[in-house]
Design a protein around this motif. Structure first.
Motif: not given
Length: 247
Positions: A129-137, A164-165, A219-224
């Motif tokens: 949840q709330k990761t770059t991977a979740s958005t990319e999915a 949240p949804s 992204f910088l150090e994992g933050k957008q």
């Protein structure tokens, strides 16, 4: 200008070459941060159950028709139904960081005649949840819907109380369409269902927004650096400026 028939009645835009579409493909979709694989209990079942079990409580299951699961055999029964479902295609989300299944989602209610489909059964573990991977999915599925299958409409539906949804749908670029009251009963509760959609004429700008957001430079150090919605607004504003210049 709205089209009219010979009686002067307003009618929808003509689609003389529309011939329906295929159902969603059971194939692998590769991204930079994650990979989607058709859900397979043998390959993904235990990893998914372990990822779900790492949650500190059961709140992720409140608005889902399934879960929580007391043990792996209980989850395995549901996952097996997902794998064998001929109407809905469930995908496991494999994070490139660790190469493990951390969640699942599906393409469901495919209306091949009219080119509409729904993204649903989004079951993302806390680690996804709330990761770059979740958005990319989500993006990988949308890309399959519009670019791969040529559908005209992608839907998102949720309990009207599931904040949240709702927020996720809007963040991803879906447009709120309305609320269907007393639409369902689940877990002994009444559900009002909110509908959201993206249509084909919107997809080009939304796809560009995802592509810009997913670039490593954002992204910088994992933050957008820039939020997805902000990039989408910039894409729209740039398009509007170009349109004004042409006029």
């Amino acid at each position: 200008m709205v089209a009219q028939n010979l009686y002067g009645q307003e009618i929808g835009d003509p689609l003389p070459n529309w011939a329906g579409r295929e159902g969603p493909h059971r194939t692998v979709f590769e991204g930079n941060y994650c990979r989607l694989e058709p859900l397979n209990v043998q390959n993904h079942g235990l990893q998914l159950f372990q990822a779900f079990s790492n949650a500190k409580d059961d709140r992720m299951w409140t608005y889902l028709p399934v879960g929580p699961f007391k043990d792996y055999p209980e989850y395995k029964k549901i996952a097996t139904k997902f794998e064998q479902d001929q109407e809905t295609v469930h995908y496991a989300v494999i994070s490139k960081e660790g190469n493990r299944a951390l969640g699942s989602l599906s393409l469901m209610r495919a209306d091949v005649s009219n080119g509409t489909i729904e993204i649903g059964f989004v079951m993302f573990s806390p680690k996804l949840q709330k990761t770059t991977a979740s958005t990319e999915a989500q993006f990988l599925l949308m890309k399959h819907v519009f670019d791969g299958l040529g559908y005209r409409r992608c839907e998102w539906k949720c309990d009207s109380l599931n904040a949240p949804s709702r927020n996720c749908a809007l963040r991803l670029g879906f447009t709120f369409e309305g609320t269907f009251r007393n639409a369902a009963v689940y877990k002994g509760r009444s559900r009002d269902t909110q509908w959201f959609s993206i249509i084909d004429t919107e997809w080009q700008d939304i796809r560009k927004s995802f592509e810009l957001w997913l670039k490593a430079g954002n992204f910088l150090e994992g933050k957008q650096n820039k939020k997805l919605a902000a990039i989408r607004n910039e894409v729209k504003e740039s398009k509007d400026v170009k349109k004004d210049h042409v006029q």
